[in-house]
Design an enzyme around this catalytic site. Structure first.
Site, PDB file in Angstrom:
ATOM      1  N   LYS A 121       0.811  -1.222   0.000  1.00  0.00           N
ATOM      2  CA  LYS A 121       0.000   0.000   0.000  1.00  0.00           C
ATOM      3  C   LYS A 121       0.843   1.270   0.000  1.00  0.00           C
ATOM      4  CE  LYS A 121      -3.420  -2.768  -0.041  1.00  0.00           C
ATOM      5  NZ  LYS A 121      -3.903  -3.175  -1.368  1.00  0.00           N
ATOM      6  N   ARG A 171      -7.445  -7.510 -10.559  1.00  0.00           N
ATOM      7  CA  ARG A 171      -8.169  -8.720 -10.949  1.00  0.00           C
ATOM      8  C   ARG A 171      -9.611  -8.333 -11.262  1.00  0.00           C
ATOM      9  NH1 ARG A 171     -11.504  -8.544  -6.645  1.00  0.00           N
ATOM     10  NH2 ARG A 171     -10.565  -7.947  -4.668  1.00  0.00           N
TER      11      ARG A 171
END
Lengths: 499, 169, 499, 169
Positions: free
Chosen positions: A111, A287
Site C-alpha cells: 500500500k 483482478r
C-alpha cells in the site's frame, strides 16, 4: 484452466464456452459435486477442502495445468488472484496468466508503494504519510500536518486487518503499537502508514481495461458504499452520488493510475469520495471484481472475454469514446447466512431453488437443488443483477426479482436485501458507507410483512400438510401392521412424516 | 382434528371444519378460512382464499414436528403441538437447566480451537470453543461458572448443526 | 386482470409488480397449478379446460373482472387479444382494455379492408385485388395484371387457413372454389382476395408504439423468417438482411400504417420483403407479439409497461430520435414437442429444469419442476433470449445457453434449435422463410454429436444407477423378508427401482 | 454383474470390473473405463473420466427397466436387458402380430373423433381415431384390413400416453 471455484468459476467457463475455448476446472475434496466441476469440459482434483491445501496451493495448480495441457490460467477473484508470486510461477512454467504483469500486482499490493506511485502519477490520494511510520514522533508529526481523526494501516494489508482508527491524541501511541503487532501477526510485516480518516465516505470504484499496446480505457464507476464490516453487499452503476464532471475527472484519474504501473487486463481503481465530492485513491484491485456484472450490463462489454483477448495479445476492440453507460444496473450479493441472527453463516443442503427471470434480470450463481454448500469457503452463493432504463426501474425490478427468488434449505440474505430496496434513503440514493450501520434497527425489524393473513396461511398449510401425512400413515397402519411388528411401523411412520 | 400450532411466539389453535378434495374449511384461532389448497411442488402449497393467491413452502426442521415455513413475504419456525409434543415440552422444561449447559452451534462448521480440557473449571463468559464456518470464526462461551464435564469433539473436527460439543456442569 | 395464461400471463404480472399494480389471474380447470395463478396477487376460476369454455369466454372473464374490482384487462396474445367484440364489451362494462380502439382491431382484422386502408395511406402492399373476388372472371382479370404465381386468401383469415397457392393457370378455378369453401367453414365468411405470391420472402415486422395524443414511434424491426408451417421459431433483431436505408423506409411506412387507423398502444406491422429488398405490408397484429422481448433487449423499453401507461392515458415517455438499437438479440421459442418425430406435441410432467443464466441471457417461461403441461394449449413453454454486442456474440451466447438448458420429463425443441444455431447459412445470416424446409435433412440428422464416448457414458450411468438400486433392494430383502410376505417385498422392490 | 444394455439401436455389453465408493471400473463392449461417478441431483450423475467431465441425466421410462437418458449433447432411449427382459422380449416378439393392432399414442391428449364402431370392418390406412393435443390434431390409421374388435375410449375422453385406444383384428 480456472484456478477458482463457485460462481466466478462458472462465470469464466461460460465466456470460454462462448469463445469456443475448452475449460478446465480444479476442485478440492468437498467440491467434487460443485457446479464448476460439472460444467467444465475437464476437471481435476487438487487437494483437501481447506483453501490453503487446494485453491491456495499454487504449485499443485500449476502442476495440474501443465499435466492436462492447459494454455492459460484464469485466477478469478480471491484465492491466488492477487498473488504476484503465483503469477510469476505461471509465467515461468510457460503458462499464460490471465491478469496483469506480476510487477503491477506487487506495486499495488504494497500500500505504501502504491501511494507513492499514485502521488508521482498525479492521482489524488488520502492525505497522510508517504513513508512507513516507525515511532511516536513520526506519528505526532503527521497528525500535526493533517489533523485527527486518522487511520493507521498495514502496508501489506487489506480487508480491515491491522487497521486502527484514532480520534483522540491520547490513543495515538497505543494504537500505533497495536496496529504494528497486528500487522506483524497477520502479514509477517509490521510496516504501517497513516492516512487521514475520511468521514462518511463513499466507496466508488472505476473499472479499467488495458491491452498490451498502451491502450487504457475506463468503463465508468461502480458505487459500492452499501457495506457491512467492509464487505460489499449491494453495488450500482451509475452512482447516484457523483456528477458527470466528477465522473470524467475520476475516470481520467483511474486511467492515469493504471498507466502508472503499465497495467494490462482488467483492474479496478477504488476511490474514497467525501461528502464534498473530493476523491482520493484508496487501492487498486488487480483482478476481476465480484461486482463486475453491473459494468457489463450498462456497457455491454463481456469483461472475461476482454481479459482473455488481452492475455492472448489482442488489442482492445473499442476506444474510450465508444463506451457508454446505458441505463442503470444494481447487484445484490446473496449469501448463505442468517441476517437476523448476527449474519451467522448457514452452509448446508439446498432443498429448493426458484430463480427470478424475465426482462432485465441476470443471476450468476453456482448452487443447485441437492447441492450441499461446504463450510470451507465464502458464504456468497449467487449474485442477482437487475437493469432498468432508470435507477427507479432498476430498483423496482430488483424488488420484483428478490420476491421471486426462493432458496430453501439454508438461510439467505434475500429478505435483508429486500428491506434495503424498501429503504427511503436507499431509494433516494442518499447513502454512504455507514448506511447499514445507521439503518440497522429498521433493516433488522422483525415486524411481520403482509399482515396476519400470511401468518395464518403459513399455519394452515403446515397443519394441512401434517394431517394429510397423518392420514397416509393411518392408511399404511391398516395394511402393514398385520404382518410386520410395531417397531417397523413406527419407522415407516417416521419416514412418512419426513417425506 | 384439532391441534395447536406454534408459529414464532404465537400459539394458534387450528381445526379442520370440513374437507372435500382440494377444498377445505380450516379454523385458526376462531377465524374460519374457506380455502382451495393444492400441493404444486414438493413441499410447496398454493392456497387460494377469497381469490387471493398465497404460496407457502414447508421445509422439515430439526424435530419431527418442526418446520421452516416460507410465505412469499416472511419466514417462520412452526411446530405442530400434539399430545406427544406437550409431554416432551414438559419434560424439556424440567430438564432446561441442564440442557442450557450443553454447547452446540446452529450451523455446521469446523472446530478451530478448544482452549479448555475436561475437568477444568471455567468462568461464566469464558470462551470454551471456537468454530469456523465460511471464513467466519465464532467463539462460544460458557453460560455458567462451572467445570468442563465432557468434550465431545477435537480441534479440526467437522461438526453438524446442533451437535453437542461441550458439556459444562 | 390478465385474460391469458402461460408465459405471457407471467410476463405481464412481472411488469405489474414492478409498477406496484396488483395483478389478477384467471384460470381453467387444468390450470389450477399453473405459474400465473401462483404468481398473481389474486386468481379466479373461469371454466373448464378447453379454451372456448374458459380463456375464450369473454363474458365470463368480464363478469369475473367486474366482481373482483379489476380496473383493466390485459389480453396478452392469442385467445381474445384480437377480438374487437371482446374489446368493445370491456369498454362497455367500464373496464380499460389494454390494447387499441376496437375500430382499429376491426379494420386490421379484415384483410381486404386493411389492404384498402394501407393503399390509401400510401403504404406498399403486395400487388393484387383491392376488392373481394367472387368469380372466375375476376380471378382471370387480376392474373392478367399481376401474373402467376398468386395466393388466394380468406379476408377474415389468418394462420394459413383458407389460403391457396396457385402456380398454374389450369388450377385457378378449383383453387378459388376450395379457398372459398375453406374460408366459409373456418370463418363463416367466404370472402376471398388475391395477392401476388412473393418468392423466397423474408418475414420482417416492425414494433410500433403509440399514445392517445398522436405520438407514434417504431422500435425497429424483428426478422422472423425462421418458420415451420407459418409458425415462427426463431426471431432476431436487427435483421441481418435489411440495410439502414431500408430500415428507415420500412419504419416510416410502419408508423404511417399505424397512424392510418389512429392506432394507440403496442402493435406490429408485418411486412414481406422479397429478394430484391422490395417490401410489402402483409398485416398488422393489434397486440403484443410472442417475440417482443428481443425488441425490449435492444431498445431497453419495457413494452408491457408502455402498454399500461398508454392505456392509462399517459403520453409516450420518449421520442423516435431517442430510441436506438444496442447490440443484437435473438429469441428461440422452446416448445414441448418432439422435433425428431414429426414435431409431435409432448405434454406431461416436468421432472427437472436447469435454466441457463449469466450475462446476456433472459428466459420467459412458465413451467416448473413438478408441473404438468396440459394437453389443451399451445406447446410453447419458454422463450430463450440472448443478447450480444454483435450478431456473432448473440449466436454463440445462445448456443451456450441452449447447452445449459435442461428440461426433462417432456420432449422439447432445444436440440433442434441448437442445430439451427450451428447451421452455416443461419450463422452467415443468409436465410428466408424457406430456411427450415430447405435444411430439413441436415437439421433432422440423427448423427450422434460428441462422439462414442458420450454414448458409452450414458450406458455406464444407466448401468451404475441400476446396479446401485439392485444392491439396495438386495439389502432390503435381507431385513424385510423375515416378517413380511413376498408380495410386499416385490412391491418394495418395484418402488426402489422407480426412485 | 454383467448386463446387456440397449441404447438406441445398439446392444452394448456392460460389466462392473471393480468398485470402491465413487470410483469404479466399468467395461463397455470390451473397453474399460476408470471413472469417478457421483449422483449430484436426483437422477443426475457427474462422471469424471481421464479428467473429462460428463453429466448424465437418467429419467425412468415407460417400463421398469426403460430409461430416457440425456448426456449434454444427445438424448437416448436405454433399456437394461436382464433374464426377465429377455423372456419378455421373446414373448413380445411371438405376440408381435397382435400387439401391432392395438392403436395408442406416444403422448397424452384428448379424443376428438372416432369415425368407426365396434364390429365395423376397416381398410388398412383408414383413420380410426383422431387425437388432439396442444392445438394439433393427429389421425391414427388402421395398420391392417380388419375389423374393429374393441374401442376402449369415447369422443371427448382424455387419454394417457401409450394407453390402448382401439383394437383391430
Amino acid at each position: 484452466m480456472i484456478a477458482n471455484r463457485g460462481e466466478i468459476a462458472v462465470r469464466v467457463i461460460r465466456s470460454c464456452r462462448e469463445m469456443g475455448i475448452l475449460s478446465v476446472a480444479v476442485y478440492s475434496d468437498s467440491d467434487r459435486r460443485a457446479k464448476h466441476v460439472r460444467y467444465a469440459d475437464e476437471a481435476y482434483h487438487i487437494g483437501p477442502s481447506p483453501s490453503r491445501e487446494s485453491y491456495l496451493n499454487g504449485d499443485k495448480i500449476i502442476e495440474t495445468a501443465l499435466k492436462c495441457g492447459a494454455d492459460a490460467i484464469h485466477p478469478g477473484y480471491g484465492f491466488l488472484s492477487e498473488n504476484a508470486e503465483f503469477a510469476r510461477k505461471c509465467l515461468a512454467a510457460g503458462l499464460i496468466f490471465i491478469g496483469p504483469d506480476p510487477k503491477a500486482i506487487t506495486t499495488m499490493g504494497d500500500k505504501i508503494t502504491a501511494r507513492q506511485t499514485m502521488i508521482a502519477a498525479g492521482v489524488p490520494v488520502v492525505p497522510g504519510t508517504q513513508q512507513k511510520v516507525v515511532d511516536a514522533d513520526a506519528v505526532r508529526k503527521i497528525v500535526g500536518e493533517i489533523g485527527l481523526p486518522i487511520i493507521i494501516k498495514a502496508s501489506a494489508g487489506g480487508g480491515g486487518k491491522g487497521m486502527r482508527l484514532v480520534r483522540k491524541e491520547s490513543d495515538l501511541i497505543s494504537a500505533l503499537k497495536m496496529a504494528q503487532s497486528e500487522a506483524l501477526s497477520s502479514f509477517g510485516d509490521d510496516t504501517v502508514y497513516i492516512e487521514k480518516y475520511v468521514e462518511h465516505p463513499h466507496h466508488i470504484e472505476f473499472q479499467i481495461l488495458a491491452d498490451k499496446f498502451g491502450n487504457t480505457v475506463h468503463l465508468f464507476e461502480r458505487e459500492c458504499s452499501i457495506q457491512r464490516r467492509h464487505q460489499k453487499m449491494i453495488e450500482e452503476t451509475p452512482s447516484p452520488f457523483i456528477t458527470p464532471e466528477l465522473r470524467q475527472q475520476m475516470g481520467e484519474a483511474a486511467v492515469k493510475a493504471a498507466q502508472a504501473v503499465n497495467y494490462f487486463g482488467a483492474g479496478t481503481i477504488e476511490f474514497l469520495v467525501d461528502a464534498n465530492r473530493n476523491f482520493y485513491f484508496l487501492e487498486m484491485n488487480t483482478r476481476l471484481q465480484v461486482e463486475h456484472p453491473i459494468t457489463e450490463r450498462v456497457t455491454g462489454i463481456d469483461l472475461v472475454k476482454e481479459q482473455i483477448r488481452v492475455a492472448s495479445n489482442q488489442p482492445l476492440s473499442f476506444k474510450q469514446e465508444e463506451v457508454f453507460q446505458h441505463g442503470h444496473a444494481i447487484e445484490c450479493r446473496v449469501s448463505a447466512e442468517d441476517p437476523f441472527n448476527g449474519f451467522m453463516p448457514s452452509p448446508g443442503l439446498i432443498r429448493h431453488i426458484s430463480e427470478p427471470n424475465g426482462l432485465g434480470i441476470r443471476t450468476d450463481g453456482y448452487v443447485y437443488e441437492g447441492y450441499e454448500i461446504p463450510i470451507y469457503y465464502d458464504p456468497m452463493i449467487t449474485k442477482l443483477i437487475s437493469w432498468g432504463r432508470t435507477r427507479e426501474e432498476a430498483i423496482t425490478r430488483m424488488k420484483r426479482a428478490l420476491y421471486e427468488y426462493k432458496i430453501t434449505g439454508v438461510k439467505t440474505s434475500i429478505r435483508f436485501l429486500e428491506r434495503i430496496m424498501d429503504n427511503d434513503d436507499f431509494r433516494n440514493g442518499i447513502y454512504n458507507t455507514h448506511f447499514i450501520d445507521e439503518h440497522m434497527d429498521e433493516l433488522m425489524s422483525e415486524a411481520p410483512r403482509g399482515g396476519q393473513i400470511f401468518e395464518d396461511m403459513a399455519v394452515i398449510a403446515t397443519y394441512f400438510d401434517y394431517i394429510t401425512k397423518m392420514e397416509k400413515v393411518a392408511m399404511s397402519d391398516f395394511t402393514v401392521t398385520q404382518s410386520c411388528d410395531n417397531w417397523k411401523t413406527y419407522g415407516l411412520k417416521k419416514n412418512l412424516q419426513r417425506i | 382434528m384439532g391441534y395447536e400450532v406454534r408459529i414464532g411466539d404465537r400459539l394458534a389453535s387450528v381445526k379442520l371444519i370440513k374437507r372435500d378434495g382440494q377444498y377445505a374449511t380450516i379454523e385458526v384461532d376462531g377465524k374460519q378460512y374457506d380455502i382451495d389448497i393444492a400441493m404444486v411442488e414438493n413441499g410447496v402449497y398454493s392456497i387460494l382464499h377469497n381469490g387471493r393467491s398465497f404460496n407457502i413452502e414447508i421445509i422439515p426442521g430439526d424435530g419431527p414436528k418442526n418446520y421452516f415455513v416460507n410465505s412469499y413475504v416472511n419466514s417462520h419456525e412452526v411446530e405442530i403441538i400434539d399430545a406427544q409434543s406437550r409431554y416432551m415440552m414438559s419434560r424439556k422444561s424440567a430438564d432446561d437447566h441442564s440442557a442450557d449447559r450443553i454447547i452446540s452451534t446452529p450451523m455446521p462448521g469446523r472446530v478451530v480451537k478448544i482452549p479448555v480440557t475436561e475437568g477444568e473449571p471455567v468462568a461464566k463468559g469464558a470462551t470454551v470453543i471456537t468454530i469456523s464456518a465460511m471464513k467466519m470464526e465464532s467463539e462460544y462461551k460458557s453460560p455458567i461458572d462451572g467445570i468442563v464435564k465432557k468434550i465431545h469433539v477435537s480441534e479440526g473436527d467437522n461438526i453438524n448443526a446442533n451437535q453437542p460439543l461441550i458439556e459444562i456442569e
